[in-house]
Design a protein around this motif. Structure first.
Motif, PDB file in Angstrom:
ATOM      1  N   UNK A   1      -2.787   0.589  13.451  1.00 37.10           N
ATOM      2  CA  UNK A   1      -3.975   0.608  14.296  1.00 37.10           C
ATOM      3  C   UNK A   1      -4.542   2.011  14.425  1.00 37.10           C
ATOM      4  N   UNK A   2      -3.734   3.024  14.113  1.00 35.80           N
ATOM      5  CA  UNK A   2      -4.180   4.416  14.205  1.00 35.80           C
ATOM      6  C   UNK A   2      -5.065   4.786  13.023  1.00 35.80           C
ATOM      7  N   UNK A   3      -4.634   4.443  11.811  1.00 32.96           N
ATOM      8  CA  UNK A   3      -5.377   4.821  10.602  1.00 32.96           C
ATOM      9  C   UNK A   3      -6.269   3.707  10.077  1.00 32.96           C
ATOM     10  N   UNK A   4      -6.054   2.476  10.567  1.00 27.43           N
ATOM     11  CA  UNK A   4      -6.823   1.337  10.064  1.00 27.43           C
ATOM     12  C   UNK A   4      -6.214   0.700   8.835  1.00 27.43           C
ATOM     13  N   UNK A   5      -5.072   1.188   8.394  1.00 23.88           N
ATOM     14  CA  UNK A   5      -4.426   0.650   7.204  1.00 23.88           C
ATOM     15  C   UNK A   5      -4.100  -0.837   7.376  1.00 23.88           C
ATOM     16  N   UNK A   6      -4.432  -1.628   6.367  1.00 24.38           N
ATOM     17  CA  UNK A   6      -4.079  -3.036   6.347  1.00 24.38           C
ATOM     18  C   UNK A   6      -5.010  -3.971   7.084  1.00 24.38           C
ATOM     19  N   UNK A   7      -6.074  -3.451   7.700  1.00 24.63           N
ATOM     20  CA  UNK A   7      -6.971  -4.300   8.487  1.00 24.63           C
ATOM     21  C   UNK A   7      -7.608  -5.384   7.625  1.00 24.63           C
ATOM     22  N   UNK A   8      -8.103  -5.010   6.449  1.00 23.56           N
ATOM     23  CA  UNK A   8      -8.778  -5.976   5.582  1.00 23.56           C
ATOM     24  C   UNK A   8      -7.821  -7.049   5.076  1.00 23.56           C
ATOM     25  N   UNK A   9      -6.552  -6.711   4.913  1.00 26.68           N
ATOM     26  CA  UNK A   9      -5.578  -7.689   4.400  1.00 26.68           C
ATOM     27  C   UNK A   9      -5.335  -8.826   5.383  1.00 26.68           C
ATOM     28  N   UNK A  10      -5.709  -8.631   6.663  1.00 26.93           N
ATOM     29  CA  UNK A  10      -5.506  -9.664   7.669  1.00 26.93           C
ATOM     30  C   UNK A  10      -6.697 -10.616   7.800  1.00 26.93           C
ATOM     31  N   UNK A  11      -7.807 -10.270   7.176  1.00 33.02           N
ATOM     32  CA  UNK A  11      -9.029 -11.077   7.288  1.00 33.02           C
ATOM     33  C   UNK A  11      -8.836 -12.548   6.907  1.00 33.02           C
ATOM     34  N   UNK A  12      -8.076 -12.863   5.848  1.00 26.08           N
ATOM     35  CA  UNK A  12      -7.917 -14.278   5.474  1.00 26.08           C
ATOM     36  C   UNK A  12      -7.269 -15.144   6.539  1.00 26.08           C
ATOM     37  N   UNK A  13      -6.575 -14.533   7.492  1.00 26.62           N
ATOM     38  CA  UNK A  13      -5.917 -15.301   8.548  1.00 26.62           C
ATOM     39  C   UNK A  13      -6.804 -15.488   9.770  1.00 26.62           C
ATOM     40  N   UNK A  14      -7.815 -14.638   9.903  1.00 25.24           N
ATOM     41  CA  UNK A  14      -8.632 -14.628  11.118  1.00 25.24           C
ATOM     42  C   UNK A  14      -9.812 -15.584  10.978  1.00 25.24           C
ATOM     43  N   UNK A  15      -9.513 -16.869  10.900  1.00 24.95           N
ATOM     44  CA  UNK A  15     -10.522 -17.888  10.655  1.00 24.95           C
ATOM     45  C   UNK A  15     -10.918 -18.594  11.947  1.00 24.95           C
TER      46      UNK A  15
ATOM     47  N   UNK B   1       1.854 -17.567  12.545  1.00 25.02           N
ATOM     48  CA  UNK B   1       2.687 -16.760  13.429  1.00 25.02           C
ATOM     49  C   UNK B   1       2.857 -15.370  12.827  1.00 25.02           C
ATOM     50  N   UNK B   2       2.292 -14.361  13.488  1.00 23.37           N
ATOM     51  CA  UNK B   2       2.467 -12.970  13.080  1.00 23.37           C
ATOM     52  C   UNK B   2       3.798 -12.473  13.650  1.00 23.37           C
ATOM     53  N   UNK B   3       4.768 -12.249  12.783  1.00 21.60           N
ATOM     54  CA  UNK B   3       6.053 -11.678  13.200  1.00 21.60           C
ATOM     55  C   UNK B   3       5.935 -10.165  13.041  1.00 21.60           C
ATOM     56  N   UNK B   4       5.979  -9.462  14.167  1.00 20.51           N
ATOM     57  CA  UNK B   4       5.671  -8.032  14.164  1.00 20.51           C
ATOM     58  C   UNK B   4       6.950  -7.206  14.302  1.00 20.51           C
ATOM     59  N   UNK B   5       7.108  -6.240  13.408  1.00 18.54           N
ATOM     60  CA  UNK B   5       8.230  -5.307  13.469  1.00 18.54           C
ATOM     61  C   UNK B   5       7.677  -3.921  13.153  1.00 18.54           C
ATOM     62  N   UNK B   6       8.060  -2.931  13.938  1.00 18.49           N
ATOM     63  CA  UNK B   6       7.489  -1.589  13.778  1.00 18.49           C
ATOM     64  C   UNK B   6       8.274  -0.760  12.764  1.00 18.49           C
ATOM     65  N   UNK B   7       7.549   0.077  12.035  1.00 21.66           N
ATOM     66  CA  UNK B   7       8.172   0.967  11.050  1.00 21.66           C
ATOM     67  C   UNK B   7       8.609   2.275  11.715  1.00 21.66           C
ATOM     68  N   UNK B   8       9.436   2.106  12.759  1.00 21.08           N
ATOM     69  CA  UNK B   8      10.054   3.263  13.415  1.00 21.08           C
ATOM     70  C   UNK B   8      11.520   2.915  13.625  1.00 21.08           C
ATOM     71  N   UNK B   9      12.125   3.370  14.702  1.00 19.46           N
ATOM     72  CA  UNK B   9      13.526   3.069  14.942  1.00 19.46           C
ATOM     73  C   UNK B   9      13.801   1.606  15.214  1.00 19.46           C
ATOM     74  N   UNK B  10      12.755   0.813  15.453  1.00 18.32           N
ATOM     75  CA  UNK B  10      12.921  -0.613  15.728  1.00 18.32           C
ATOM     76  C   UNK B  10      13.077  -1.425  14.441  1.00 18.32           C
ATOM     77  N   UNK B  11      12.751  -0.831  13.301  1.00 12.20           N
ATOM     78  CA  UNK B  11      12.749  -1.574  12.023  1.00 12.20           C
ATOM     79  C   UNK B  11      14.112  -2.204  11.763  1.00 12.20           C
ATOM     80  N   UNK B  12      14.122  -3.524  11.555  1.00 15.09           N
ATOM     81  CA  UNK B  12      15.373  -4.244  11.391  1.00 15.09           C
ATOM     82  C   UNK B  12      15.101  -5.541  10.624  1.00 15.09           C
ATOM     83  N   UNK B  13      15.552  -5.598   9.375  1.00 19.66           N
ATOM     84  CA  UNK B  13      15.289  -6.762   8.528  1.00 19.66           C
ATOM     85  C   UNK B  13      15.986  -8.005   9.074  1.00 19.66           C
TER      86      UNK B  13
END
Length: 370
Positions: A191-205, A128-140
């Motif tokens: 998704x704009x800069x591509x940052x973190x794309x490779x770190x998700x590869x282990x989950x995309x099986x 389960x990918x729990x998604x939270x944006x690093x803008x005004x929506x950010x909320x721990x």
């Protein structure tokens, strides 16, 4: 007579996660049936209508009248991600769902309405990918609520902090979430800069099902398109004044992606209403539960008791005040929810007893008259 259709490893079913486990479940479901049944996976849901994938292709489906009659709760109806036993209608692109195969996991929330009722958001989810944006929506605290539901579901949670290109200090944000999500991987992605794309590869099986959940506007559909390498889901922007998203996804749906992983997109939720998640609550706040195990009294309420390890951790700074308040608030909510469920259950049982009593009295009176 068992009329189970001979099942081969059809390409279409394989693309949606078909395995030996589901083949075994299907054989059990079809044993003794007088109807020719075959397996399918629910790929989309629209109120009481479904879109399913069978070995021969996609078609529309509805549950049978018998299924509707026997279902004791809303959560027993098919949900996106379910494997189901269906009867296809000859010459039509339609099928009838006769049963739901046992779920391996299910993410559940409290359904809208005054009567407490559980709603299955998605089933048979591996990650389960729990998604939270690093803008005004950010909320721990919001992330913590999703973690409670995730741990209760049986799926493995992963936190994705999207829109990392909009944040000047992603390292600090990642550290904050990691401190509030013991044992849960946390990744900053863009998704704009591509940052973190490779770190998700282990989950995309291949054959794995990943659900993407979070509030509106955090970038769930954008994330899906990014991982798919193309536009498979429509996206919209957010309101700039409050960083709130517009609802783009209006229903839950499965998407097979290159490489064989299956992604589930879900509508954004303003607030996740928890349901029967005591185990998930303890897991999400395992750090506090571990500290609490050292309290002098086993029934310590962590308020003013002598020898309270939790209060000691707060005084020393080992435990963050915000996290402790989130722990208490979520615990109170779950306790309140449990009381409401018990009250409704008692009323339902009382009503059922009255119906049985009335029926018994009627039958007795009729027997005496005869």
């Amino acid at each position: 007579m068992n009329q189970l259709v001979t099942i081969h490893t059809e390409d279409l079913l394989d693309r949606y996660g078909w395995s030996a486990h589901w083949e075994s479940c299907m054989a059990s479901a079809a044993a003794g049936s007088s109807i020719a049944l075959e397996p399918a996976r629910v790929v989309a849901q629209f109120t009481n209508r479904y879109r399913i994938m069978t070995a021969s292709g996609e078609c529309a489906a509805e549950v049978s009248g018998k299924f509707q009659f026997q279902a004791a709760a809303r959560s027993e109806f098919p949900a996106v991600g379910d494997w189901v036993a269906v009867q296809t209608l000859p010459g039509e692109q339609r099928a009838v769902i006769h049963g739901v195969l046992p779920r391996r996991s299910a993410m559940i929330r409290r359904a809208a309405g005054s009567v407490p009722e559980e709603q299955v958001i998605g089933s048979n989810i591996d990650t389960l990918f729990i998604v939270n944006a690093l803008n005004g929506d950010y909320n721990v605290s919001k992330i913590e609520r999703y973690l409670v539901a995730a741990w209760e579901s049986g799926a493995t949670p992963v936190v994705l902090l999207t829109k990392a290109d909009l944040c000047e200090d992603t390292g600090r944000r990642v550290a904050e979430v990691e401190a509030s999500a013991p044992g849960v991987p946390v990744h900053a992605v863009s998704a704009v800069t591509g940052e973190g794309h490779e770190s998700l590869s282990p989950y995309l099986l291949q054959g794995r099902t990943i659900a993407v959940t979070g509030s509106s506007g955090v970038g769930k559909s954008t994330l899906l398109n990014w991982l798919a390498g193309g536009d498979v889901q429509r996206t919209q922007g957010i309101r700039e004044d409050d960083a709130r998203g517009r609802h783009t996804t209006t229903h839950r749906e499965l998407f097979p992606l290159p490489g064989g992983v299956i992604m589930m997109d879900t509508p954004g939720m303003r607030e996740l209403q928890l349901w029967d998640s005591d185990g998930g609550w303890q897991e999400a706040f395992s750090d506090i539960e571990e500290i609490a195990s050292s309290c002098r009294f086993r029934d310590c309420k962590h308020v003013a008791e002598q020898g309270c390890a939790v209060k000691a951790a707060l005084r020393s700074g080992a435990l963050d005040d915000r996290r402790y308040e989130s722990y208490k608030k979520t615990g109170r909510e779950l306790a309140h929810q449990a009381r409401k469920e018990q009250a409704v259950s008692k009323r339902q049982q009382k009503s059922a007893d009255k119906r049985i009593e009335a029926r018994t009295s009627y039958d007795k009176h009729k027997l005496e008259m005869d």
